[in-house]
Design a protein around this motif. Structure first.
Motif, PDB file in Angstrom:
ATOM      1  N   PRO B  71     -35.174 -43.536 -25.256  1.00  9.77           N
ATOM      2  CA  PRO B  71     -34.376 -42.350 -24.943  1.00  9.77           C
ATOM      3  C   PRO B  71     -33.271 -42.151 -25.978  1.00  9.77           C
ATOM      4  N   ILE B  72     -33.069 -40.902 -26.356  1.00 10.24           N
ATOM      5  CA  ILE B  72     -32.032 -40.589 -27.342  1.00 10.24           C
ATOM      6  C   ILE B  72     -30.674 -40.725 -26.673  1.00 10.24           C
ATOM      7  N   LYS B  73     -29.737 -41.339 -27.384  1.00  7.97           N
ATOM      8  CA  LYS B  73     -28.421 -41.573 -26.793  1.00  7.97           C
ATOM      9  C   LYS B  73     -27.781 -40.258 -26.376  1.00  7.97           C
ATOM     10  N   ARG B  74     -27.106 -40.317 -25.233  1.00  8.94           N
ATOM     11  CA  ARG B  74     -26.541 -39.099 -24.675  1.00  8.94           C
ATOM     12  C   ARG B  74     -25.569 -38.436 -25.639  1.00  8.94           C
ATOM     13  N   ASP B  75     -24.822 -39.239 -26.386  1.00  3.77           N
ATOM     14  CA  ASP B  75     -23.836 -38.664 -27.309  1.00  3.77           C
ATOM     15  C   ASP B  75     -24.503 -37.865 -28.412  1.00  3.77           C
ATOM     16  N   ASN B  76     -25.768 -38.165 -28.695  1.00  2.26           N
ATOM     17  CA  ASN B  76     -26.435 -37.480 -29.805  1.00  2.26           C
ATOM     18  C   ASN B  76     -27.141 -36.207 -29.366  1.00  2.26           C
ATOM     19  N   LEU B  77     -27.088 -35.881 -28.076  1.00  2.00           N
ATOM     20  CA  LEU B  77     -27.775 -34.664 -27.635  1.00  2.00           C
ATOM     21  C   LEU B  77     -26.974 -33.456 -28.098  1.00  2.00           C
ATOM     22  N   ILE B  78     -27.637 -32.558 -28.810  1.00  2.00           N
ATOM     23  CA  ILE B  78     -26.906 -31.447 -29.412  1.00  2.00           C
ATOM     24  C   ILE B  78     -26.692 -30.306 -28.451  1.00  2.00           C
ATOM     25  N   ALA B  79     -27.509 -30.237 -27.413  1.00  2.00           N
ATOM     26  CA  ALA B  79     -27.352 -29.150 -26.458  1.00  2.00           C
ATOM     27  C   ALA B  79     -27.673 -29.703 -25.080  1.00  2.00           C
ATOM     28  N   LEU B  80     -27.251 -29.001 -24.041  1.00  2.00           N
ATOM     29  CA  LEU B  80     -27.491 -29.472 -22.677  1.00  2.00           C
ATOM     30  C   LEU B  80     -28.146 -28.377 -21.857  1.00  2.00           C
ATOM     31  N   PRO B  81     -29.385 -28.003 -22.201  1.00  2.00           N
ATOM     32  CA  PRO B  81     -30.058 -26.951 -21.429  1.00  2.00           C
ATOM     33  C   PRO B  81     -30.408 -27.453 -20.040  1.00  2.00           C
ATOM     34  N   ASN B  90     -36.593 -26.107 -32.039  1.00  2.00           N
ATOM     35  CA  ASN B  90     -36.342 -26.705 -33.359  1.00  2.00           C
ATOM     36  C   ASN B  90     -35.175 -27.668 -33.333  1.00  2.00           C
ATOM     37  N   ASP B  91     -34.189 -27.437 -32.466  1.00  2.00           N
ATOM     38  CA  ASP B  91     -33.082 -28.391 -32.329  1.00  2.00           C
ATOM     39  C   ASP B  91     -33.612 -29.770 -31.996  1.00  2.00           C
ATOM     40  N   TRP B  92     -34.545 -29.797 -31.046  1.00  2.00           N
ATOM     41  CA  TRP B  92     -35.029 -31.085 -30.571  1.00  2.00           C
ATOM     42  C   TRP B  92     -36.004 -31.703 -31.554  1.00  2.00           C
ATOM     43  N   LYS B  93     -36.718 -30.830 -32.297  1.00  2.17           N
ATOM     44  CA  LYS B  93     -37.590 -31.359 -33.353  1.00  2.17           C
ATOM     45  C   LYS B  93     -36.735 -32.057 -34.400  1.00  2.17           C
ATOM     46  N   ARG B  94     -35.645 -31.436 -34.737  1.00  2.00           N
ATOM     47  CA  ARG B  94     -34.766 -32.010 -35.758  1.00  2.00           C
ATOM     48  C   ARG B  94     -34.181 -33.321 -35.286  1.00  2.00           C
ATOM     49  N   LEU B  95     -33.941 -33.419 -33.974  1.00  2.00           N
ATOM     50  CA  LEU B  95     -33.378 -34.644 -33.412  1.00  2.00           C
ATOM     51  C   LEU B  95     -34.414 -35.773 -33.414  1.00  2.00           C
ATOM     52  N   SER B 114     -31.525 -29.877  -3.790  1.00  2.00           N
ATOM     53  CA  SER B 114     -32.775 -29.350  -4.323  1.00  2.00           C
ATOM     54  C   SER B 114     -32.756 -29.607  -5.829  1.00  2.00           C
ATOM     55  N   ILE B 115     -33.755 -30.339  -6.308  1.00  2.00           N
ATOM     56  CA  ILE B 115     -33.768 -30.774  -7.705  1.00  2.00           C
ATOM     57  C   ILE B 115     -34.951 -30.138  -8.408  1.00  2.00           C
ATOM     58  N   GLN B 116     -34.669 -29.434  -9.515  1.00  2.00           N
ATOM     59  CA  GLN B 116     -35.761 -28.916 -10.350  1.00  2.00           C
ATOM     60  C   GLN B 116     -35.768 -29.711 -11.647  1.00  2.00           C
ATOM     61  N   TYR B 117     -36.930 -30.193 -12.070  1.00  2.00           N
ATOM     62  CA  TYR B 117     -37.006 -30.902 -13.344  1.00  2.00           C
ATOM     63  C   TYR B 117     -38.214 -30.405 -14.117  1.00  2.00           C
ATOM     64  N   GLU B 118     -38.110 -30.465 -15.451  1.00  2.00           N
ATOM     65  CA  GLU B 118     -39.201 -30.003 -16.315  1.00  2.00           C
ATOM     66  C   GLU B 118     -39.370 -30.971 -17.472  1.00  2.00           C
ATOM     67  N   LEU B 119     -40.629 -31.162 -17.874  1.00  2.00           N
ATOM     68  CA  LEU B 119     -40.961 -32.014 -19.016  1.00  2.00           C
ATOM     69  C   LEU B 119     -41.585 -31.138 -20.096  1.00  2.00           C
ATOM     70  N   MET B 120     -41.110 -31.282 -21.338  1.00  2.00           N
ATOM     71  CA  MET B 120     -41.591 -30.423 -22.420  1.00  2.00           C
ATOM     72  C   MET B 120     -42.119 -31.244 -23.589  1.00  2.00           C
ATOM     73  N   ASP B 121     -43.230 -30.797 -24.151  1.00  2.00           N
ATOM     74  CA  ASP B 121     -43.798 -31.378 -25.376  1.00  2.00           C
ATOM     75  C   ASP B 121     -43.119 -30.672 -26.551  1.00  2.00           C
ATOM     76  N   VAL B 122     -42.232 -31.374 -27.231  1.00  2.00           N
ATOM     77  CA  VAL B 122     -41.427 -30.735 -28.276  1.00  2.00           C
ATOM     78  C   VAL B 122     -42.291 -30.348 -29.477  1.00  2.00           C
ATOM     79  N   LEU B 123     -43.143 -31.253 -29.894  1.00  2.00           N
ATOM     80  CA  LEU B 123     -43.922 -30.997 -31.114  1.00  2.00           C
ATOM     81  C   LEU B 123     -44.906 -29.856 -30.913  1.00  2.00           C
ATOM     82  N   GLY B 124     -45.493 -29.796 -29.721  1.00  2.00           N
ATOM     83  CA  GLY B 124     -46.443 -28.733 -29.456  1.00  2.00           C
ATOM     84  C   GLY B 124     -45.762 -27.502 -28.881  1.00  2.00           C
TER      85      GLY B 124
END
Lengths: 394, 430, 169
Positions: B71-81, B90-95, B114-124
């Motif tokens: 997991p990428i360190k929380r401090d290095n996350l550039i955005a918090l969508p 592209n932000d996450w690709k660069r990361l 109520s919790i909504q969660y999503e998983l994304m394939d960054v490269l694709g």
């Protein structure tokens, strides 16, 4: 008569002597060499230990005894001088006191002597006991050491056996591994040989083509020469018919010589012509080769580059096992960017397939593609990418 | 003559067309395995209050412990969508992230969350998974582990084991004054609950295949005996009380039998007890110590420890007859545990001067060391075969360690009070 | 000579067997046990002296209740034989007394296997006692493996103190 007697005596005596001597010799040898094989340490330590210990205890006892006697003597001296002083002051009581004191001193002295003797006896007993115990301990230790030696020997043998077994197994594994590697090497070698063979065949084919052409040229020239020769013969015959019979032989000879010369010249010309055409053929070929070579080299290095980048970015999921393979159909833009990468032959494991797609997604774009010559570039616009891992450990 | 020319032309054409390029195939034969970089963004909190649990932290810790993710360190996350619609890929690709997890938490109508969660394939650049789940305050950690399971399975294809439990034993004191206790906790060590406490030793907890009972050894009757305790009700039964050792209980895959070590006949031997009928069957018979059985997943036999060859090694016995030695590497191998797919054996192996967790591939025989500490014991495999929990020492204190089955990642669990030992991983519980 | 090596070996073997037969049951000694063994030695000699002094009295229970073992071994070490003799005498003289022999192992290795090792040691002591004539009904055996160490810590000095059998009357 005397001789046989003498001989008999000698016959009996010598063997007996020899036999006895042999037995003695064996006895001596066994007796002499046997102590060497015993561990020397135990003998000497036992001897040293006993000597040292008995000496120290007796020394200590003697020292204790002498120091005690010294102390007792000092004490009695002090007491006597005190008594004398006291007696000087009071002479009447002094005599009685002196005698009483003397008696007391004597009694004390006797008591101390008795005590010292008792102490000495007790210490001697203790020393004897200690010595006995030590001897017993040493004997037990010696026995145990001998036992331990035998046990260790047995253990060492067992370990040796186990080691040998392990070694055997390791060697078997090694052999199997070597076999696998040898097979792999053989496989690679066979592949290379096949490649070499194909190339050789190609070269041979080219050579054969050239030679065939050469043969054809020669053949054509030969045919031409033959045809001309036939014509010339005809003309010569006609001329000979026209001319006188007598001149025919000479003229025929002359003509024959001229014809031969002409034929030779024609043959040379033909040979030159064919040689000339062969040379130009070779020149054309080398031009074609160098151009094709460059393109092939460029394509080769780009392919290696692609392999390297994709491999570096290929992160296999942990469930992957040897034997899994997946083929992707990849299309790139002339700039080297990835257009599509899709599974054309799945491994059966979705995670493994996806890892291959992600590998090329991460490795792209391949900007080096822009520097490829057109012929080479076209190969890489659409191609198959076959993932066949050889480095998945089991 | 005409026919000959025609054939020649046909042959020439054929040659020309075959020469014109066969499709290029490039072969890739080597890879570069490492933990997959994943970005787990702190969930967006739309509840208006503070959240008692950090769901993204639970998910990223779970994924890290599996050894497969980095997991990428929380401090290095550039955005918090909060949703994939707010994601600039592209932000996450660069990361360098291969995957991205985002989520949102709202209050539910019944007072829970109520919790909504999503998983994304960054490269694709495509959404792989998305779901809305609910949970009460006390269930939030469980929901976090649920999401970890779903994400793990979606990416790797392997069923997640983050919603399972572990049992373990603690000890406080020395010599004749030790307080022992048996605990059950979440697979990450949180939420521990005491199951049994005693002044006498407790050993060898073993989960029943349905996850509802624990078998264990207790010395509370002044002698070791095997007990089975129901976790829900706390009811328990004493199953054995023979003289000598009663130890190492191991459940058969169908839950009807217990294998165990009993020394009532002179030295420890392997027995199988039918729980319903209380009938015993003796399986080993030799002067050596035979103990620590573990069933094969198909129930056809078991592995066990025996020192019949002079020092402890692991053997396999088939219920239909026959015993075969399994381990040959090193002169101490014990406490074998078979992986759920039956392909690997995890055990304690003595190498050099230390006792370490090792894995043996049962087909090839190859042994890999998974730990490099010195006093390791009691390896136990997760039910999806990807993680191994074991007991080890930090200084003079016993703690629990976890290592991924491929040896890539090592973690130690938050340690409870005192000395912790003998962890046992539960089966799947859902 | 051809058979001198054999002769040597035979004579050595003969003398060894004679010594082995004469000596009491000994065992290998591994590990360092200086302080504990000397303590046991003096204690042993005291009880030995006591026994010599009071031959058939059923006096006090022996003081030394713990004997120690070498790594991975269950053989009785010679320095503890007098301790065991003391216990044997006591038990024979007091047939109503019962003892629980608690076997222990050091922390290395796996727990259930170490239960087996502790039991082996306790059994070794029990065998010694019964050979001396103690009735088996007075002896009970429990193994604690590595569950009840006497001393915490890693290293041979701690391990040596944990490899023990304890007489629990």
């Amino acid at each position: 008569m005397s001789q046989p007697e003498i001989e008999q005596r000698v016959g009996l005596g010598l063997p007996v002597v020899l036999a006895v001597g042999l037995h003695l010799g064996i006895l001596i040898l066994t007796l002499v060499s046997w102590p060497e094989s015993e561990p020397e340490k135990t003998n000497t330590t036992i001897v040293n230990a006993t000597l040292v210990s008995t000496e120290t205890t007796t020394n200590q006892a003697q020292q204790a005894k002498s120091s005690k006697a010294r102390d007792a003597a000092e004490e009695s001296d002090q007491r006597q001088s005190a008594k004398e002083e006291a007696a000087r002051e009071a002479e009447r009581a002094a005599e009685q006191q002196r005698s009483a004191a003397e008696e007391k001193a004597a009694a004390q002295k006797a008591q101390q002597q008795k005590a010292a003797e008792q102490a000495k006896a007790a210490e001697q007993l203790k020393a004897e006991q200690a010595a006995a115990e030590k001897a017993k301990a040493e004997a037990a230790r010696r026995a145990e050491e001998a036992k331990a030696i035998a046990l260790d020997r047995k253990k060492a043998e067992a370990e040796k056996q186990a080691k040998a077994d392990a070694l055997k197994k390791a060697e078997a594994e090694k052999a199997a591994k070597a076999k696998a590697e040898a097979e792999k090497a053989a496989k690679e070698k066979a592949a290379e040989e096949a490649r070499k063979k194909a190339e050789a065949e190609k070269a041979a084919k080219a050579k054969a083509d050239a030679e065939a052409k050469k043969a054809e040229a020669e053949k054509a020239a030969k045919a031409k020469a033959a045809a001309e020769k036939a014509e010339k013969e005809k003309a010569a015959k006609a001329a000979a018919d026209k001319a006188a019979k007598e001149k025919a032989a000479e003229e025929a000879r002359k003509k024959a010589a001229a014809e031969a010369a002409r034929q030779k010249a024609l043959a040379e010309k033909a040979a030159q012509a064919s040689a000339g055409s062969l040379d130009s053929l070779i020149d054309n070929e080398s031009d074609a080769i160098s151009g094709a070579k460059q393109a092939a080299q460029a394509a080769n290095s780009f392919e290696n580059l692609l392999k390297k980048y994709v491999g570096q970015n290929w992160n296999r999921p942990s469930g992957s096992v040897p034997g899994m393979t997946v083929t992707l159909r990849v299309s790139l833009l002339p700039t080297g960017e990835l257009v599509t990468a899709a599974v054309s032959k799945s491994s059966g494991n979705a995670a493994f397939d996806r890892s291959a797609i992600q590998a090329i997604q991460k490795a792209a774009p391949f900007t080096e593609m822009q520097d490829l010559p057109a012929g080479a570039k076209s190969q890489f616009r659409n191609f198959n990418l076959y993932f066949n891992p050889e480095d998945l450990g089991r | 003559m005409r026919r000959l020319t025609a054939w020649m032309m046909a042959a020439a054409l054929l040659a020309v067309t075959s020469l014109a390029r066969a499709d290029l195939t490039i072969e890739i034969t080597k890879g570069n395995d490492s933990a997959t970089p994943i970005a787990v963004v702190p969930f967006e909190n739309l509840t208006g209050g503070s959240l008692p649990q950090d769901l993204a932290r639970i998910i990223s810790d779970d994924l890290a412990r599996s050894g497969q993710f980095d997991p990428i360190k929380r401090d290095n996350l550039i955005a918090l969508p909060g949703t994939t619609q707010d994601v600039f890929v592209n932000d996450w690709k660069r990361l360098g992230a291969s995957y991205l997890v985002v989520g949102q938490v709202k209050t539910a109508s019944n007072g829970g969350y109520s919790i909504q969660y999503e998983l994304m394939d960054v490269l694709g650049n495509k959404r792989m998974l998305g779901e809305v789940i609910t949970g009460s305050n006390g269930e939030l950690r469980a929901r976090g582990h649920y999401m970890s399971d779903e994400i793990f399975e979606e990416i790797t294809g392997i069923r997640g084991a983050f919603s399972t439990k572990i049992a373990y034993i603690t000890a406080n004191g020395v010599g004749d004054n030790i307080r022992f206790a048996l605990y059950v906790a979440d697979s990450d060590g949180h939420n521990s609950q005491e199951i049994l406490a005693s002044d006498e030793p407790i050993m060898s907890p073993a989960w029943s295949p349905d996850g509802k009972k624990l078998a264990y050894v207790s010395f509370e009757a002044e002698r070791p005996a095997i007990y089975v305790q129901e976790l829900g009700s706390g009811r328990r039964a004493k199953l054995t009380g023979f003289r000598g050792i009663n130890g190492a209980p191991a459940w058969s895959p169908d839950g009807r039998k217990l294998a165990m070590a009993l020394s009532k006949d002179g030295q420890p031997e392997i027995y199988v007890m039918d729980i319903a009928s209380r009938q015993f069957q003796r399986l080993t018979n030799n002067p050596a110590i035979d103990t620590e059985p573990d069933w094969l997943p198909d129930g056809s036999g078991m592995v066990f420890t025996s020192d019949r060859a002079g020092s402890p090694q692991i053997y396999r016995l088939d219920l239909s007859g026959g015993t075969e030695r399994v381990t040959y590497t090193g002169n101490y191998n014990s406490r074998g545990r078979i992986s759920p797919d039956g392909e690997n054996l995890f055990m304690i192996n003595r190498a050099g001067n230390g006792y370490q967790v090792a894995k043996q591939d049962l087909k090839s025989g190859r042994v890999t060391s998974l730990t490099d500490t010195q006093w390791d014991e009691s390896p136990s495999v997760a039910p999806n075969g990807t993680m191994v929990i074991y007991a080890t020492q930090q200084g003079t204190r016993g703690v629990l360690g976890q290592v991924s089955a491929d040896g890539r990642a090592q973690f130690s669990l938050p340690s409870a009070q005192g000395d912790v030992r003998e962890p046992a991983w539960s089966p799947f519980l859902n | 000579m051809q058979f001198t090596p054999y002769a040597k070996g035979l004579l050595v073997a003969l003398s060894l067997s004679v010594m082995a037969g004469c000596s009491s049951s000994g065992g290998a000694q591994d590990g360092d046990m200086d302080s504990a063994s000397s303590g046991a030695n003096t204690a042993g000699m005291n009880t030995g002296a006591n026994n010599n002094a009071n031959q058939m009295s059923n006096a006090t229970m022996p003081d030394v209740r713990t004997i120690y073992f070498a790594f991975n071994k269950d053989t009785i070490r010679p320095e503890f034989e007098s301790v065991l003799m003391g216990h044997a005498q006591y038990l024979k003289a007091n047939t109503s007394a019962n003892v629980v022999l608690e076997g222990h192992a050091d922390e290395r290795g796996t727990r259930e296997y170490n239960l087996g090792l502790g039991e082996r040691r306790a059994k070794s002591v029990a065998r010694f006692l019964t050979v001396q004539g103690v009735s088996p009904s007075q002896i009970e055996i429990v193994s604690y493996g590595e569950e009840r160490p006497a001393v915490q810590g890693h290293g041979e000095s701690s391990y040596a103190k944990n490899r023990r059998v304890v007489f629990d009357y």
